[in-house]
Design a protein around this motif. Structure first.
Motif, PDB file in Angstrom:
ATOM      1  N   UNK A   1      40.735  -1.505   5.088  1.00 52.19           N
ATOM      2  CA  UNK A   1      41.831  -0.463   5.589  1.00 52.19           C
ATOM      3  C   UNK A   1      43.786  -1.133   5.169  1.00 52.19           C
ATOM      4  N   UNK A   2      44.072  -2.452   5.280  1.00 51.72           N
ATOM      5  CA  UNK A   2      44.795  -2.198   5.157  1.00 51.72           C
ATOM      6  C   UNK A   2      45.648  -2.042   3.812  1.00 51.72           C
ATOM      7  N   UNK A   3      44.969  -2.154   2.557  1.00 49.25           N
ATOM      8  CA  UNK A   3      44.819  -2.337   1.193  1.00 49.25           C
ATOM      9  C   UNK A   3      44.834  -1.037   0.965  1.00 49.25           C
ATOM     10  N   UNK A   4      44.338  -0.137   1.891  1.00 46.62           N
ATOM     11  CA  UNK A   4      44.228   1.604   0.483  1.00 46.62           C
ATOM     12  C   UNK A   4      45.343   2.006   1.925  1.00 46.62           C
ATOM     13  N   UNK A   5      45.131   1.779   2.518  1.00 44.70           N
ATOM     14  CA  UNK A   5      47.105   2.122   3.688  1.00 44.70           C
ATOM     15  C   UNK A   5      47.928   1.911   2.662  1.00 44.70           C
ATOM     16  N   UNK A   6      48.880   0.626   2.222  1.00 41.93           N
ATOM     17  CA  UNK A   6      49.347   0.276   1.423  1.00 41.93           C
ATOM     18  C   UNK A   6      49.736   1.464   0.170  1.00 41.93           C
ATOM     19  N   UNK A   7      48.609   1.240  -0.602  1.00 43.30           N
ATOM     20  CA  UNK A   7      47.872   2.400  -1.634  1.00 43.30           C
ATOM     21  C   UNK A   7      48.523   3.564  -1.559  1.00 43.30           C
ATOM     22  N   UNK A   8      47.830   4.133  -0.558  1.00 46.70           N
ATOM     23  CA  UNK A   8      48.372   5.556  -0.340  1.00 46.70           C
ATOM     24  C   UNK A   8      49.738   5.880  -0.084  1.00 46.70           C
ATOM     25  N   UNK A   9      50.233   4.903   0.439  1.00 49.23           N
ATOM     26  CA  UNK A   9      52.019   5.128   1.035  1.00 49.23           C
ATOM     27  C   UNK A   9      52.362   4.556  -0.272  1.00 49.23           C
ATOM     28  N   UNK A  10      52.504   3.769  -1.305  1.00 50.37           N
ATOM     29  CA  UNK A  10      52.954   3.312  -1.894  1.00 50.37           C
ATOM     30  C   UNK A  10      52.697   3.644  -3.963  1.00 50.37           C
ATOM     31  N   UNK A  11      51.866   4.551  -3.756  1.00 47.75           N
ATOM     32  CA  UNK A  11      50.509   4.540  -5.247  1.00 47.75           C
ATOM     33  C   UNK A  11      51.662   5.069  -5.757  1.00 47.75           C
ATOM     34  N   UNK A  12      53.223   5.528  -6.079  1.00 48.25           N
ATOM     35  CA  UNK A  12      53.783   6.121  -7.335  1.00 48.25           C
ATOM     36  C   UNK A  12      54.180   4.618  -7.900  1.00 48.25           C
ATOM     37  N   UNK A  13      54.798   3.590  -6.525  1.00 46.78           N
ATOM     38  CA  UNK A  13      54.933   1.797  -7.393  1.00 46.78           C
ATOM     39  C   UNK A  13      53.860   0.805  -7.718  1.00 46.78           C
ATOM     40  N   UNK A  14      52.714   1.271  -6.552  1.00 47.49           N
ATOM     41  CA  UNK A  14      51.837   0.136  -7.193  1.00 47.49           C
ATOM     42  C   UNK A  14      50.696   1.070  -8.545  1.00 47.49           C
ATOM     43  N   UNK A  15      50.592   2.033  -8.231  1.00 49.92           N
ATOM     44  CA  UNK A  15      49.524   2.463  -9.186  1.00 49.92           C
ATOM     45  C   UNK A  15      49.809   3.563 -10.257  1.00 49.92           C
ATOM     46  N   UNK A  16      50.977   3.900 -10.124  1.00 55.53           N
ATOM     47  CA  UNK A  16      50.982   5.217 -11.334  1.00 55.53           C
ATOM     48  C   UNK A  16      51.937   4.192 -12.309  1.00 55.53           C
ATOM     49  N   UNK A  17      51.446   3.956 -13.353  1.00 55.25           N
ATOM     50  CA  UNK A  17      52.509   3.466 -15.085  1.00 55.25           C
ATOM     51  C   UNK A  17      53.921   3.864 -14.955  1.00 55.25           C
ATOM     52  N   UNK A  18      54.295   2.757 -15.221  1.00 60.05           N
ATOM     53  CA  UNK A  18      56.266   3.025 -15.178  1.00 60.05           C
ATOM     54  C   UNK A  18      56.280   4.047 -17.104  1.00 60.05           C
TER      55      UNK A  18
ATOM     56  N   UNK B   1      40.345  14.587  -7.546  1.00 60.64           N
ATOM     57  CA  UNK B   1      40.921  14.492  -8.610  1.00 60.64           C
ATOM     58  C   UNK B   1      41.680  13.995  -9.109  1.00 60.64           C
ATOM     59  N   UNK B   2      42.526  14.021 -10.672  1.00 58.32           N
ATOM     60  CA  UNK B   2      43.111  12.864 -10.897  1.00 58.32           C
ATOM     61  C   UNK B   2      43.630  11.419 -12.169  1.00 58.32           C
ATOM     62  N   UNK B   3      42.193  11.065 -11.938  1.00 60.93           N
ATOM     63  CA  UNK B   3      41.907   9.737 -12.883  1.00 60.93           C
ATOM     64  C   UNK B   3      40.177  10.949 -13.373  1.00 60.93           C
ATOM     65  N   UNK B   4      39.894  11.905 -13.918  1.00 51.58           N
ATOM     66  CA  UNK B   4      39.463  12.875 -13.891  1.00 51.58           C
ATOM     67  C   UNK B   4      38.889  14.465 -13.240  1.00 51.58           C
ATOM     68  N   UNK B   5      39.416  15.497 -14.790  1.00 56.08           N
ATOM     69  CA  UNK B   5      38.957  16.603 -12.770  1.00 56.08           C
ATOM     70  C   UNK B   5      38.320  17.074 -12.575  1.00 56.08           C
ATOM     71  N   UNK B   6      36.696  16.815 -12.606  1.00 51.90           N
ATOM     72  CA  UNK B   6      35.881  16.186 -11.729  1.00 51.90           C
ATOM     73  C   UNK B   6      35.692  15.831 -11.163  1.00 51.90           C
TER      74      UNK B   6
ATOM     75  N   UNK C   1      48.306  12.045 -12.587  1.00 52.47           N
ATOM     76  CA  UNK C   1      48.758  10.839 -11.617  1.00 52.47           C
ATOM     77  C   UNK C   1      49.712  11.471 -10.242  1.00 52.47           C
ATOM     78  N   UNK C   2      48.902  12.900 -10.310  1.00 49.64           N
ATOM     79  CA  UNK C   2      50.032  13.063  -8.964  1.00 49.64           C
ATOM     80  C   UNK C   2      48.788  13.807  -7.653  1.00 49.64           C
ATOM     81  N   UNK C   3      47.394  14.571  -9.046  1.00 51.32           N
ATOM     82  CA  UNK C   3      46.574  14.311  -8.659  1.00 51.32           C
ATOM     83  C   UNK C   3      45.344  13.014  -8.246  1.00 51.32           C
ATOM     84  N   UNK C   4      45.797  12.036  -8.891  1.00 51.65           N
ATOM     85  CA  UNK C   4      45.203  10.711  -8.038  1.00 51.65           C
ATOM     86  C   UNK C   4      45.736  10.367  -6.936  1.00 51.65           C
ATOM     87  N   UNK C   5      47.277  10.245  -6.732  1.00 49.63           N
ATOM     88  CA  UNK C   5      47.340  10.509  -5.840  1.00 49.63           C
ATOM     89  C   UNK C   5      46.747  10.663  -4.582  1.00 49.63           C
ATOM     90  N   UNK C   6      46.924  11.927  -4.669  1.00 48.33           N
ATOM     91  CA  UNK C   6      46.404  12.906  -2.948  1.00 48.33           C
ATOM     92  C   UNK C   6      45.397  12.663  -3.189  1.00 48.33           C
TER      93      UNK C   6
END
Ligand code: ZN
Ligand code: ZN
Length: 291
Positions: free
Chosen positions: A268-285, A184-189, A236-241
């Motif tokens: 592998x590298x792209x997804x790990x980077x996204x997971x570790x830096x989700x707030x910086x990369x994904x979450x809008x300001x 969830x995060x993008x949508x509830x289900x 965005x918190x659920x999207x990060x999880x």
């Protein structure tokens, strides 16, 4: 008295799209193209969104994941018949979620093929006329696509008794090797589909491989493992999880809702980077669903 259900014609008129359903003139360099990611995993791009066919062409037993853009039913039927033979039809349609670009042709497809649809229970209100998705956030940080997102349909479609909840035990009907994972995060289900045997992942919009808020990157389909499309993501918190949950599975190959399939080191590298830096990369300001 016993009534014979099979003998009763279905009330087709009960199936319909939302009031604001419309063709969206958006495209990308991959539109109309398909790629066999694995012998039994085929990804085809409809304008800007991917559909996925799971099953070997010689089996003729297969499942469609997601249902394209508004007006694409004839294209999808052709894609299916090209791959599995004329007159072939999937055993079911599984939805990662119910956004317009993932259910755009579903009413015609369900009528044409007469097949069941499966989705997460938390997504059913949006698929049975009960709840609209929140308005896309045109104010969210990020580019032209976000700005035109208010024109995207967000009212619920009505699939009536054709749509069923996915089984609670994580199994996926007609895909015995796959498990569905709640993302969830993008949508509830929102769900993703994962196959432990070879770590194949169908991620939906939990993460995507193109910056969906950049018109240039959507057009060119430049690969960049990114968070879910911003204008639509409400938690965005659920999207990060959810991204962390998927990264922890170490997928070997991924088909996402938007952008080209990715595999191996790049994934592998792209997804790990996204997971570790989700707030910086994904979450809008900034944006109305950012807290
Ligand atoms: Zn979506
Ligand atoms: Zn999407």
């Amino acid at each position: 008295m016993h009534s014979c259900k099979e003998g009763v014609p279905r009330a087709e008129e009960q199936l319909h799209y939302g009031e604001d359903y419309r063709f969206i003139p958006a495209t990308s360099a991959a539109s109309g193209l398909g790629v066999s990611v694995l012998p039994d995993l085929y990804c085809h791009t409809i304008q800007i969104v991917n559909i996925c066919l799971v099953g070997r062409p010689d089996d003729r037993a297969f499942v469609l994941v997601d249902a394209g853009m508004p007006g694409s039913a004839d294209d999808i039927v052709s894609v299916v018949e090209d791959r599995f033979g004329s007159g072939s039809r999937p055993q079911a349609i599984v939805l990662t979620h119910g956004h317009f670009d993932h259910v755009g042709a579903i009413v015609e497809l369900v009528k044409h093929w007469n097949v069941p649809v499966y989705a997460h229970p938390a997504e059913l209100p949006y698929l049975t006329g009960k709840a609209s998705y929140p308005e896309p956030d045109a104010s969210v940080e990020g580019g032209f696509i976000a700005k035109i997102s208010p024109f995207f349909p967000n009212e619920p479609i009505q699939l009536g008794d054709r749509v069923h909840p996915l089984p609670e035990d994580g199994t996926v009907p007609h895909l015995p090797e796959f498990r569905w994972i709640h993302t969830p995060g993008h949508t509830p289900g929102h769900i993703s589909l994962f196959r432990p045997r070879d770590a194949a992942l169908i991620a939906g919009d939990a993460f995507v491989t193109v910056r969906q808020d950049s018109l240039y990157k959507v057009l060119t389909q430049q690969i960049e493992i990114s968070g879910p499309p911003r204008y639509y993501t409400i938690d965005w918190r659920a999207a990060r999880e959810s991204v962390r949950k998927l990264a922890a599975l170490f997928p070997s190959v991924a088909i996402t809702g938007h952008g080209a399939p990715v595999a191996g080191k790049e994934l592998r590298e792209g997804l790990t980077k996204l997971a570790r830096n989700f707030d910086r990369i994904a979450t809008p300001d900034y944006g109305k669903y950012v807290h």
